[in-house]
Structure formats: structure tokens, C-alpha cells
Design an enzyme around this catalytic site. Structure first.
Site, mmCIF file in Angstrom:
data_model
loop_
_atom_site.group_PDB
_atom_site.id
_atom_site.type_symbol
_atom_site.label_atom_id
_atom_site.label_comp_id
_atom_site.label_asym_id
_atom_site.label_seq_id
_atom_site.Cartn_x
_atom_site.Cartn_y
_atom_site.Cartn_z
ATOM 1 N N GLN A 1 -1.240 -0.762 11.078
ATOM 2 C CA GLN A 1 -0.394 0.414 11.343
ATOM 3 C C GLN A 1 -1.082 1.413 12.266
ATOM 4 O OE1 GLN A 1 0.614 1.007 6.936
ATOM 5 N NE2 GLN A 1 2.474 1.697 7.936
ATOM 6 N N CYS B 1 8.406 3.200 4.567
ATOM 7 C CA CYS B 1 7.159 2.820 5.241
ATOM 8 C C CYS B 1 6.854 3.848 6.323
ATOM 9 C CB CYS B 1 7.333 1.443 5.878
ATOM 10 S SG CYS B 1 5.912 0.883 6.822
ATOM 11 N N LEU B 2 5.579 4.220 6.446
ATOM 12 C CA LEU B 2 5.177 5.193 7.472
ATOM 13 C C LEU B 2 5.505 4.690 8.879
ATOM 14 C CD1 LEU B 2 1.692 6.252 6.032
ATOM 15 C CD2 LEU B 2 3.765 7.650 6.100
ATOM 16 N N HIS C 1 1.853 -6.206 5.286
ATOM 17 C CA HIS C 1 1.555 -5.704 6.639
ATOM 18 C C HIS C 1 0.485 -6.571 7.312
ATOM 19 C CE1 HIS C 1 3.660 -1.985 7.517
ATOM 20 N NE2 HIS C 1 3.381 -1.474 6.341
ATOM 21 N N GLY D 1 0.316 4.496 1.011
ATOM 22 C CA GLY D 1 -0.459 3.327 1.406
ATOM 23 C C GLY D 1 -0.519 3.230 2.915
ATOM 24 N N HIS E 1 3.496 -4.313 -0.627
ATOM 25 C CA HIS E 1 3.923 -3.811 0.684
ATOM 26 C C HIS E 1 2.776 -3.827 1.700
ATOM 27 C CE1 HIS E 1 6.270 -0.740 3.187
ATOM 28 N NE2 HIS E 1 5.060 -0.678 3.699
ATOM 29 N N GLU E 2 1.634 -3.281 1.295
ATOM 30 C CA GLU E 2 0.511 -3.157 2.238
ATOM 31 C C GLU E 2 -0.084 -4.520 2.592
ATOM 32 O OE1 GLU E 2 0.236 -0.404 3.679
ATOM 33 O OE2 GLU E 2 1.437 0.699 2.234
HETATM 34 ZN ZN ZN Z 1 4.318 0.099 5.406
#
Ligand code: ZN
Length: 160
Positions: free
Chosen positions: A51, A92-93, A138, A46, A134-135
Site C-alpha cells: 500500500q 480499505c485505506l 494485500h 491495518g 485483509h492485510e
Molecule cells: Zn486494505
């Protein structure tokens, strides 16, 4: 299309609330295409626009429960239903190398607009449901680390 740089924890862009998308134009489509390239290049499941430093309510989720896998574009998304929460390992990235347990539903329903502005609903299970939550978080400037109940040793994870 292009691969964009993914911001990491500590960058203030990740703590900001994103703006609602009102124009479903060429510029949005370019952002979505770049986000898709960036996500597919990252090994993540995701990606949210903040991000990559864009404070707009845009999210991509890789639905790995579909065959073949499908990249789902979610504009102005809202999680509208979840089942009971269970402790689930998450990463998470934007927080590379860090994993921990977070309480997440095993099923969730999300409402969002597509790249042309049409509203739709979609359901997801397990990692897809987790990703919807999660997304979306953000977009309000939240990272999963705020919710971790216990951190997990990465090397231990790889042994399993
Ligand atoms: Zn994330």
C-alpha cells in the site's frame, strides 16, 4: 521516521505478489517505523507494505482489542486457523470511501516473524481477525473489493 503516501486502487503495485522477507536488518526496521507512522496517521486499523509501494511481505495490524491499543508487526504472515465466516462490513485505506460486506471469520490465528526474525503466533477476534485476513491478502495482490457481496452506502453507515 516518515509518513508515506498510501496508494489507491488502480495503482498496479496493489495487484502484485510481494516477496518474502529474508533480511531482518536496519532497512526493514525503517520500513516498519514508517509504516507505523503512516498507519497511526491514517485512522486505519491495518496497513500492508504494498500500500506504500513496497513489494515485501510486511503488514501492520492495530490491535484495538488490547488496552492500550497495540501495533503488531507481522513479517511473512500466514493465517493458519479461522472459525466460521460471517458477513462483515469492511473498508480499505487504498479504496477510500468504499465499504461493503465481506465474509470474514470472527476469530483467526496468524503465524508471522517479528522484526528480528523470530516466529510467533497470535490470535485475534472480530476486527483484528478480519484485519489479519485483509492485510495478508494485500501481500498476494488482492483487494477486499474482489470479495464484496454487497456494497454499503457510507451515509447510511454514519447514521447508525
Ligand atoms: Zn486494505
Amino acid at each position: 521516521m516518515a509518513i508515506r503516501n498510501i496508494l489507491t486502487k488502480g495503482d498496479e503495485m496493489l495487484n502484485k505478489k510481494c516477496r518474502t522477507v529474508t533480511q531482518f536488518d536496519e532497512r526493514l526496521h525503517l520500513l516498519l517505523d514508517d509504516m507505523k507512522d503512516t498507519l497511526l496517521n491514517s485512522n486505519g486499523v491495518g496497513l500492508a507494505a504494498p500500500q506504500i509501494g513496497i513489494l515485501r511481505r510486511v503488514v501492520l495490524v492495530l490491535d484495538i482489542k488490547k488496552e492500550p491499543e497495540e501495533v503488531v508487526e507481522l513479517i511473512n504472515p500466514e493465517v493458519i486457523a479461522v472459525n466460521e465466516l460471517e458477513p462483515t462490513i469492511e473498508g480499505c485505506l487504498s479504496v477510500p470511501g468504499v465499504y461493503g460486506y465481506v465474509m470474514r471469520p470472527t476469530w483467526a490465528k496468524i503465524k508471522a516473524q517479528d522484526r528480528y526474525g523470530n516466529w510467533f503466533e497470535r490470535e485475534g477476534e472480530e476486527i483484528v481477525a478480519q484485519c489479519f485476513c485483509h492485510e495478508t491478502e494485500h501481500l498476494d495482490g488482492h483487494l477486499f473489493t474482489e470479495k464484496v457481496t454487497q456494497y454499503v452506502d457510507v451515509e447510511q453507515l454514519e447514521d447508525e
